[in-house]
Write a protein that holds these residues in place. Structure first.
Motif, mmCIF file in Angstrom:
data_model
loop_
_atom_site.group_PDB
_atom_site.id
_atom_site.type_symbol
_atom_site.label_atom_id
_atom_site.label_comp_id
_atom_site.label_asym_id
_atom_site.label_seq_id
_atom_site.Cartn_x
_atom_site.Cartn_y
_atom_site.Cartn_z
ATOM 1 N N SER A 79 -4.069 10.956 8.879
ATOM 2 C CA SER A 79 -4.611 10.263 10.054
ATOM 3 C C SER A 79 -6.099 10.078 9.804
ATOM 4 C CB SER A 79 -4.394 11.095 11.317
ATOM 5 O OG SER A 79 -5.191 12.265 11.258
ATOM 6 N N ARG A 80 -6.739 9.211 10.554
ATOM 7 C CA ARG A 80 -8.178 9.035 10.366
ATOM 8 C C ARG A 80 -8.930 10.321 10.730
ATOM 9 N NH1 ARG A 80 -10.918 6.196 7.043
ATOM 10 N NH2 ARG A 80 -9.479 4.501 7.492
ATOM 11 N N SER A 81 -8.453 11.014 11.757
ATOM 12 C CA SER A 81 -9.111 12.273 12.124
ATOM 13 C C SER A 81 -9.055 13.260 10.970
ATOM 14 C CB SER A 81 -8.426 12.890 13.340
ATOM 15 O OG SER A 81 -8.505 12.025 14.431
ATOM 16 N N GLU A 82 -7.913 13.307 10.301
ATOM 17 C CA GLU A 82 -7.757 14.189 9.138
ATOM 18 C C GLU A 82 -8.658 13.733 7.995
ATOM 19 O OE1 GLU A 82 -3.535 14.113 8.377
ATOM 20 O OE2 GLU A 82 -3.581 16.154 7.592
ATOM 21 N N PHE A 141 -6.996 -4.401 3.386
ATOM 22 C CA PHE A 141 -6.378 -3.505 4.367
ATOM 23 C C PHE A 141 -6.717 -3.919 5.802
ATOM 24 C CE2 PHE A 141 -5.446 0.408 6.679
ATOM 25 C CZ PHE A 141 -4.216 0.741 6.125
ATOM 26 N N ASP A 171 1.310 3.704 1.979
ATOM 27 C CA ASP A 171 2.040 4.024 3.209
ATOM 28 C C ASP A 171 3.196 3.061 3.457
ATOM 29 O OD1 ASP A 171 2.384 5.745 5.434
ATOM 30 O OD2 ASP A 171 1.559 4.185 6.748
ATOM 31 N N ASP A 172 3.204 1.953 2.738
ATOM 32 C CA ASP A 172 4.329 1.014 2.876
ATOM 33 C C ASP A 172 5.521 1.462 2.042
ATOM 34 O OD1 ASP A 172 2.513 -0.440 4.372
ATOM 35 O OD2 ASP A 172 2.004 -1.808 2.730
ATOM 36 N N ASP A 180 -6.992 6.479 14.447
ATOM 37 C CA ASP A 180 -6.174 7.013 15.527
ATOM 38 C C ASP A 180 -6.934 7.024 16.838
ATOM 39 O OD1 ASP A 180 -7.927 8.957 14.690
ATOM 40 O OD2 ASP A 180 -6.384 10.330 13.966
ATOM 41 N N SER A 182 -14.714 10.988 14.299
ATOM 42 C CA SER A 182 -13.858 9.828 14.573
ATOM 43 C C SER A 182 -14.743 8.595 14.630
ATOM 44 C CB SER A 182 -13.130 9.984 15.914
ATOM 45 O OG SER A 182 -14.005 9.653 16.988
ATOM 46 N N GLU A 215 6.896 13.940 13.400
ATOM 47 C CA GLU A 215 6.756 14.581 14.710
ATOM 48 C C GLU A 215 7.288 16.007 14.649
ATOM 49 O OE1 GLU A 215 7.991 11.527 14.213
ATOM 50 O OE2 GLU A 215 6.364 10.350 15.096
ATOM 51 N N ASP A 258 5.208 19.322 15.349
ATOM 52 C CA ASP A 258 5.629 20.277 16.383
ATOM 53 C C ASP A 258 5.757 21.685 15.790
ATOM 54 O OD1 ASP A 258 5.672 18.260 18.214
ATOM 55 O OD2 ASP A 258 7.854 17.997 18.211
ATOM 56 N N GLU A 318 -8.221 2.095 4.484
ATOM 57 C CA GLU A 318 -6.899 2.705 4.307
ATOM 58 C C GLU A 318 -7.059 4.216 4.155
ATOM 59 O OE1 GLU A 318 -5.375 2.747 0.420
ATOM 60 O OE2 GLU A 318 -3.277 2.695 0.988
ATOM 61 N N PRO A 319 -6.495 4.998 5.061
ATOM 62 C CA PRO A 319 -6.539 6.459 4.869
ATOM 63 C C PRO A 319 -5.709 6.861 3.647
ATOM 64 C CG PRO A 319 -5.930 5.869 7.129
ATOM 65 C CD PRO A 319 -5.823 4.626 6.306
ATOM 66 N N TYR A 342 0.858 -1.185 0.000
ATOM 67 C CA TYR A 342 0.000 0.000 0.000
ATOM 68 C C TYR A 342 0.898 1.241 0.000
ATOM 69 C CZ TYR A 342 -3.518 -3.438 1.290
ATOM 70 O OH TYR A 342 -4.354 -4.535 1.294
#
Lengths: 786, 161
Positions: A285-288, B102, A28-29, B41, A706, A122, A126, A202-203, A26
């Protein structure tokens, strides 16, 4: 006897082995040496004016590579919309700019404002926290009716209003009104088709890469249509010619429409890769995902159905407000129009059908196709109003449908489409048989004895798949063709690679497409591989959506394979010293008719590549052919769906006891895969009917952001399904006779569920005529007790 | 940074990670075992389920440091020694229990954990056990069926394939 290979066989899926062993690849891999990570600072408010963005502190933070705002994209185009709808006055729709990063205003929660690229995710995150964005909030535009009121705040200052377009199809509203005024009975239904979020597991992910050596770009992305992304992003957004831009969509973890569109993050990562001279990766991210993936549905509709005293449908008039969100996503404008209005005749002979759709901008995430895309919205309102009319007139819901079924084909509807085949009585018969409709009253009595209310609901859907032909859709406003491509490359020893412009993200093309070629040549499926998902090694194709892959992409493979066989026969004729007209192909062997002279497939293919004994004066060496297939018409799957529910009157909870789907998909290549597609669609449709709802509060904040808040169907929310596709009226205009099965489940099931709940409540003595989806326990209980 | 070492799929694995590193990230990024997927998440989707000391665990709910010294099994360790598919994996292929693939690693790991706890689960028990695993493709029908088949039950009456 079931076949063990070729068309009609339930061949096990070859792609499963890599997915079951953790070897799927995928997006992300994919990690490229030296890659940096992108993080987007997104709007936390629904609407606001950006007064300033201060990135000075963030720029000096550890690991920060570069920080991007809208001014960095001044030379780039906006994210384009792929379909220009012409309104009822002949004017083009209002089309606001959709910038990659917010320009001057933020228009929905989640609108990206700043893109931070850093050595690690990260560090990027930040740094984003240290960015100060000064925004003056504006009261958001959320309700569609309020958005259209005089003096309403505008989502886009440069537009004249929040109305994207006001569009009509079919008969004029006046014609429909005239019939309504004199009809024996008119049934009216106001309803909301709830906003949904596709939520493939899959996001989304994008990895951009730039090679200074060749001045070319590669984008790895979670897409259902890599060629479309290459064209849109290259030609309209970043000004990169196709030969310098490769788009790869490797294994993709589900799409359901939400991965059709060209998204800002794809353009950002591609652009930033050159600016930063490093590969740039973004993983949602899933939230995104909840605030950046295009949403689906979100219609508010009033439909009226006029009937004569025998329950014959005389006219349909429907008015819909369709939410576009803050910007026009790639195919957003076409969904409530050409994929919705065109289906408003359903399975019925209604002579007058008048459709009006007003598309509205609001300060919400853009809305686009989600599994079914317009067709579930059409089916829901029609199958609900038909059911309501049946109750009002005291006619059985099955009977009222049968009285109005189209029985002669081809059938030209009043809403611009012509159905080629179907047998709606047959699918209705099959549904009633499989669901044991005759035994329902006994079961209902048992439920009653247990203090429960049992109901049975029916819907009978029509669907239009494989949207085409290109010259027609061009007239309707599509800014693309809707053909599909295939290259069949036969190797010297007879094995075959098929390069398709379709894309598989769960549909099993690698298996079923190989079955088609194996059947045509008469060789083992294992000799055939399907290649997809990479613009570098597949011909220009339009991808996978709208249940088009087999009907359009599969047909392209048939055409290319036919060319292969024509050439192979010439070679065989030469090798066998016979006339080409006498050459027959059976089970992978060419024979001279009426003789025992034969030559095997592998010998013919070897001759093509080692042309020592070969008709070089007549044909070229090699055995590779490409075809582009542009269909003559849509395909029209249909089916009868039945849902049996039990409602707990104490709690309002609805339990689905059984669900039966009797579909007509025309011919079927892999029954196992077809049934799996229907089962998955049913769960999504049941999810819409009972569980899922994308909700905003009065400030435009997403309440269902979410999996804690957005109720996805889980294993114990659904029953085992009864799925049947034995009613087959093959499509008349594609070489496989197939119609498409990917969306049917999500189209036909929501009205069946709601009709079943209404039936249960009415049988229980509750005068409930409609409940808007999702039929959650609180909504059902309130309806019963108000 | 902290040092972690564990046995993953029968082989020793170790690395230096930040204290906040999740087991899911350690598996994917340090060990390149990308079969463990990240689908949400909020620890809801279950695409990251692995076995830690024989128990099904969402790898996004556990720090890599917490797994120090543990026996970890991921989807990459589920095939038979000869490379052929294990019983649960084979049942998923035979009964079309996956589409996009997935959620599949998490589903297989959960299913295997269920069958080790309850070798002959009913349909209802399977559905309840899968509460923490979301699938958007299959409607769960064939996943449940595959798990019943992996338990040795006759599923031929459920629906044709």
């Amino acid at each position: 006897m079931p076949k063990d290979g070729g068309i009609g066989a339930s061949s096990k899926r070859r792609e499963d082995v890599r997915f079951l062993t953790g070897k799927g690849r995928y997006t992300d891999d994919i990690n490229i040496h030296g890659q940096a990570y992108a993080y987007f600072l997104r709007s936390e408010v629904a609407y606001g004016k950006i007064n300033g963005i201060d990135t000075s502190v963030a720029e000096g933070m550890p690991g920060v590579v570069q920080i991007f705002t809208a001014k960095d994209f001044e030379g780039a185009g906006g994210i384009p919309c792929g379909w220009q709808v012409t309104d009822r006055h002949g004017q083009p729709m209002q089309e606001p700019k959709h910038p990659i990063l917010a320009e001057g205003f933020v228009r929905h929660v989640g609108d990206p404002i700043v893109g931070v690229v850093a050595d690690t995710l990260e560090q990027a995150r930040d740094a984003a926290e240290a960015i100060d964005v000064d925004i003056t909030e504006i009261d958001p535009v959320l309700d569609m009716r309020a958005a259209l009121a005089d003096g309403a705040t505008k989502v886009h200052d440069e537009l004249s209003s929040n109305l994207c377009y006001d569009w009509n199809l079919g008969n004029s509203p006046e014609e429909a009104e005239q019939v309504m005024n004199s009809a024996h009975h008119v049934t009216t239904l106001e309803l909301t088709n709830n906003r949904l979020i596709a939520n493939p597991m899959e996001p989304r992910v994008a990895v951009g890469d730039y090679s200074i050596a060749n001045d070319d770009y590669t984008l790895y992305t979670t897409s259902q249509n890599p060629h479309v992304i290459r064209l849109l992003m290259g030609a309209f957004v970043l000004n990169i010619p196709e030969h310098k831009l490769r788009v790869v969509a490797p294994d993709v973890g589900g799409g359901f429409g939400s991965k059709i569109y060209h998204y800002a993050e794809e353009a950002f990562c591609t652009f930033a890769a050159k600016q930063c001279m490093r590969p740039v990766k973004w993983t949602s991210s899933r939230s995104e995902a909840f605030v950046s993936d295009a949403h689906g549905r979100d219609h508010v509709t009033t439909i009226r159905l006029a009937l004569d005293e025998n329950g014959k449908f005389l006219a349909i008039h429907t008015d819909t407000l369709a939410n576009m969100g803050a910007y026009l996503s790639t195919f957003s404008s076409s969904i409530p129009t050409w994929l919705h209005g065109t289906l408003m005749a359903g399975n019925y002979t209604t002579p007058i059908v008048s459709v009006n759709v007003k598309a509205v901008f609001t300060n919400t995430v853009p809305v686009d196709a989600y599994r079914g895309a317009g067709r579930p919205e059409a089916t829901f309102q029609l199958e609900r109003v038909v059911d309501k009319a049946a109750r009002e007139m005291g006619i059985d819901p099955v009977e009222i449908r049968r009285r109005n079924f189209i029985t002669e084909f081809p059938y030209a509807t009043p809403v611009a489409v012509e159905y080629d085949t179907g047998d709606y009585h047959a699918t209705m018969d099959k549904l009633l048989e499989l669901s044991d409709h005759a035994g329902f009253e006994v079961r209902a009595a048992e439920s009653k004895a247990n203090g429960k209310l049992r109901g049975f609901g029916i819907s009978h859907y029509i669907e239009a798949c494989g949207i085409a032909p290109s010259n027609l859709v061009g007239q309707l406003g599509a800014r693309a063709g809707l053909y599909e491509s295939a290259t069949v490359r036969v190797n010297a020893t007879g094995s075959i690679s098929v390069m398709t412009g379709s894309h598989s993200h769960g549909q099993g093309h690698e298996t079923s497409f190989a079955q088609v070629v194996a059947e045509m040549i008469g060789i083992d499926e294992k000799q055939i591989d399907i290649v997809h998902g990479d613009t570098a090694n597949t011909p220009m194709g339009m991808g996978t959506y709208g249940s088009r892959s087999l009907a359009v992409g599969g047909s392209a493979i048939v055409r290319a394979t036919e060319k292969i066989l024509n050439k192979a026969k010439k070679i065989a004729a030469h090798l066998l010293e016979a006339s080409e007209a006498d050459i027959e192909l059976k089970d992978g062997t060419f024979t001279v008719a009426g003789t025992d002279k034969s030559v095997a497939w592998g010998d013919v293919t070897l001759a093509a590549y080692v042309p020592h004994n070969y008709p070089l004066e007549e044909i070229e060496p090699g055995l590779e052919e490409t075809a582009f297939y542009d269909p003559a018409n849509f395909t029209y799957p249909s089916g009868g769906y039945g849902c049996e529910v039990e409602v707990d009157p104490e709690t309002g909870k609805v339990q689905i006891l059984s669900f039966t789907a009797a579909d007509d998909f025309g011919n079927v290549v892999n029954p196992m895969i077809v049934e799996g597609q229907v089962q998955g669609g049913l769960a999504q449709g049941i999810g819409q009917a009972l569980l899922e709802n994308c909700a905003y509060d009065e400030n435009g904040q997403l309440l269902s952001g979410s999996y804690m808040d957005y109720t996805m169907p889980r294993a114990d929310d659904v029953p085992m399904f009864k799925v049947d596709h034995s009613c087959m009226t093959p499509c008349t205009h594609n070489p496989l006779g197939v119609k498409g099965c990917g969306e049917a489940g999500a189209i036909g099931s929501p009205p069946a569920v709601v009709n079943a709940v209404i039936d249960a409540l009415q049988r229980g003595g509750h005068d409930v005529k409609h409940i808007d989806m999702p039929l959650s326990p609180d909504r059902v209980w309130m309806a019963m007790n108000s | 940074m902290v040092s972690v070492s564990m046995n993953v799929n029968g082989k020793p694995a170790s690395g230096e990670v930040e204290g906040r590193t999740l087991l899911s990230a350690f598996l994917r990024e340090n060990l390149k075992l990308t079969g463990t997927h990240i689908g949400c998440d909020t620890s809801q989707c279950g695409a990251c389920v692995v076995h830690v000391d024989g128990k099904a665990v969402k790898a996004c709910t556990m720090l890599a440091a917490e797994a120090d010294g543990s026996e970890v099994k991921t989807i990459e360790g589920m095939a038979n020694a000869d490379g052929s598919l294990g019983v649960v994996q084979q049942a998923f292929q035979d009964h079309h229990g996956l589409q996009c693939g997935f959620c599949t690693p998490g589903m297989v790991m959960s299913a295997a954990a269920l069958l080790s706890e309850n070798p002959n689960p009913s349909e209802a028990e399977i559905r309840e056990y899968l509460e923490g695993n979301l699938c958007r493709c299959t409607g769960y029908h064939n996943i449940v069926k595959a798990i019943m088949a992996a338990a040795g039950q006759d599923v031929s009456k459920i629906a044709a394939e």
